[in-house]
Design an enzyme around this catalytic site. Structure first.
Site, PDB file in Angstrom:
ATOM      1  N   GLY A  30       0.839  -1.292   0.011  1.00 38.10           N
ATOM      2  CA  GLY A  30      -0.070   0.100  -0.078  1.00 38.10           C
ATOM      3  C   GLY A  30       0.783   1.454   0.211  1.00 38.10           C
ATOM      4  O   GLY A  30       2.019   1.235   0.105  1.00 38.10           O
ATOM      5  N   THR A  32       1.155   3.549   2.301  1.00 41.60           N
ATOM      6  CA  THR A  32       2.113   3.972   3.276  1.00 41.60           C
ATOM      7  C   THR A  32       3.078   3.294   3.541  1.00 41.60           C
ATOM      8  O   THR A  32       4.375   3.739   3.842  1.00 41.60           O
ATOM      9  CB  THR A  32       0.990   3.884   4.610  1.00 41.60           C
ATOM     10  N   GLY A  83       0.344  -1.379   6.742  1.00 46.83           N
ATOM     11  CA  GLY A  83      -1.047  -0.062   6.892  1.00 46.83           C
ATOM     12  C   GLY A  83      -2.183  -0.802   6.907  1.00 46.83           C
ATOM     13  O   GLY A  83      -2.370  -1.948   7.434  1.00 46.83           O
ATOM     14  N   ALA A  84      -3.146  -0.084   7.023  1.00 52.72           N
ATOM     15  CA  ALA A  84      -4.561  -0.503   6.986  1.00 52.72           C
ATOM     16  C   ALA A  84      -5.542   0.485   6.403  1.00 52.72           C
ATOM     17  O   ALA A  84      -5.188   1.818   6.315  1.00 52.72           O
ATOM     18  CB  ALA A  84      -4.839  -0.407   8.823  1.00 52.72           C
ATOM     19  N   ASP A  85      -6.642  -0.142   6.324  1.00 59.44           N
ATOM     20  CA  ASP A  85      -7.765   0.913   5.698  1.00 59.44           C
ATOM     21  C   ASP A  85      -8.595   1.561   6.686  1.00 59.44           C
ATOM     22  O   ASP A  85      -9.155   2.576   6.611  1.00 59.44           O
ATOM     23  CB  ASP A  85      -8.583  -0.096   4.605  1.00 59.44           C
ATOM     24  N   LYS A  95      -8.303  -4.777   6.460  1.00 55.41           N
ATOM     25  CA  LYS A  95      -7.306  -4.349   5.338  1.00 55.41           C
ATOM     26  C   LYS A  95      -7.515  -5.028   4.194  1.00 55.41           C
ATOM     27  O   LYS A  95      -8.790  -5.701   3.932  1.00 55.41           O
ATOM     28  CB  LYS A  95      -6.003  -5.031   5.684  1.00 55.41           C
ATOM     29  N   GLY A  96      -6.866  -4.820   2.915  1.00 54.66           N
ATOM     30  CA  GLY A  96      -7.214  -5.558   1.647  1.00 54.66           C
ATOM     31  C   GLY A  96      -7.834  -4.725   0.578  1.00 54.66           C
ATOM     32  O   GLY A  96      -8.436  -5.160  -0.514  1.00 54.66           O
ATOM     33  N   GLY A  97      -7.740  -3.456   0.680  1.00 57.63           N
ATOM     34  CA  GLY A  97      -8.190  -2.510  -0.453  1.00 57.63           C
ATOM     35  C   GLY A  97      -7.520  -2.749  -1.620  1.00 57.63           C
ATOM     36  O   GLY A  97      -7.828  -2.450  -2.679  1.00 57.63           O
ATOM     37  N   GLU A 104      -1.082 -10.903   3.313  1.00 56.56           N
ATOM     38  CA  GLU A 104      -0.993 -10.010   4.460  1.00 56.56           C
ATOM     39  C   GLU A 104      -0.965 -10.817   5.685  1.00 56.56           C
ATOM     40  O   GLU A 104      -0.295 -10.997   6.749  1.00 56.56           O
ATOM     41  CB  GLU A 104      -1.680  -8.882   4.531  1.00 56.56           C
TER      42      GLU A 104
END
Length: 223
Positions: A30, A32, A83-85, A95-97, A104
Site C-alpha cells: 500500500g 503508506t 498499513g490499514a484501511d 485491510k485488503g483495499g 498479509e
C-alpha cells in the site's frame, strides 16, 4: 495543513525505529508502506531480508537493495510492518483495499510483532465504513454473495481484479462490525471464502499514527 501523504510519511519514518537490525522482517502493501520502504532504504539499517506481500512492494525493496526472500526460506520474522484501511482502538483492522489481505495475514502470522502504520484518518471507533474485501473462489461467488447479503452486507464484485492466487474479490459494504473477531470467523466459515479483510485474530501490537502533531505510538485499547 498537513497533507494525507505527509501524515503517512510521518508514520512510516517513525516505524523504522521498530525494525531490529540483522533480522528478517515482513513488509505489507500500500501507499503508506511505499513510504516506509523508502524510509528504511535511506536509513542505512541493515536487515537480513524482507518477506514481501506484493509485487509492488518487492519491486520497491529491490530499488533500495533490500533483499527479498520467500517465507519458506526463513523460520520466522522479527516484525511485520503494514498499513490499514481502518484500525480501531483494539488495533483490529480492515485491510485488503489492495487485494493482498490473504498474503498479509500469512506473513503477519509468521511475525513476532505486528506494527501498523497509518495516517490519523484511518483510526476509527468502529470498523465497517470501509468496504470489507472478501477473497472468493470464482465458482462460489454468487453463493458467498448471498450469504454475505444475509449477514446484512451489500456485496459488490471488484470488476477486472484477480488476486495473486487467481481468485476474485467481493467488497462488502454496510456491514455492522461490532464484534470483529466473531465476524472474521463467521465469514471465513462460508464455503468458497479464502479469506476476508478483518484482522482481529491478527490484530496489530503497535499502531503508529501520523498526526498533525507528529507520530503517535498507540497500543491496544488506548484512546
Amino acid at each position: 495543513m498537513t497533507t494525507q501523504d505527509e501524515l503517512k510519511r510521518i508514520a512510516a519514518e517513525k516505524a523504522v525505529e521498530f525494525v531490529p537490525e540483522n533480522e528478517y522482517i515482513g513488509i505489507g502493501t500500500g501507499s503508506t508502506i511505499n513510504f516506509f520502504i523508502e524510509a528504511l532504504g535511506k536509513s542505512g539499517k541493515k536487515i537480513k531480508g524482507a518477506v514481501s506481500t506484493s509485487k509492488k512492494s518487492s519491486e520497491l525493496l529491490a530499488q533500495y537493495d533490500i533483499p527479498v526472500v520467500s517465507l519458506n526460506e526463513v523460520s520466522g520474522l522479527a516484525v511485520y510492518i503494514d498499513g490499514a484501511d481502518e484500525v480501531n482502538h483494539a488495533l483490529q483492522m480492515i485491510k485488503g483495499g489492495g487485494g493482498a489481505h490473504l498474503n498479509e495475514k500469512i506473513v503477519a502470522s509468521a511475525s513476532e510483532k505486528f506494527v501498523c502504520i497509518a495516517d490519523e484518518s484511518k483510526y476509527v471507533s468502529r470498523l465497517g465504513k470501509f468496504p470489507l474485501p472478501v477473497e472468493v473462489v470464482e465458482s462460489a461467488r454468487s453463493l458467498v454473495s448471498r450469504k454475505l447479503l444475509a449477514m446484512g452486507g451489500q456485496p459488490e464484485l471488484r470488476i477486472g481484479y484477480t488476486t495473486f492466487y487467481g481468485n476474485q474479490i467481493v467488497d462488502v459494504h454496510g456491514l455492522n462490525i461490532d464484534q470483529p473477531l466473531t465476524m472474521e470467523d463467521e465469514i471465513n466459515k462460508i464455503t468458497g471464502v479464502l479469506e476476508n479483510g478483518i484482522f482481529a485474530r491478527d490484530a496489530a501490537d503497535v499502531l503508529i499514527l501520523g498526526t498533525e502533531e507528529g507520530a503517535k505510538v498507540i497500543y491496544p485499547c488506548q484512546g
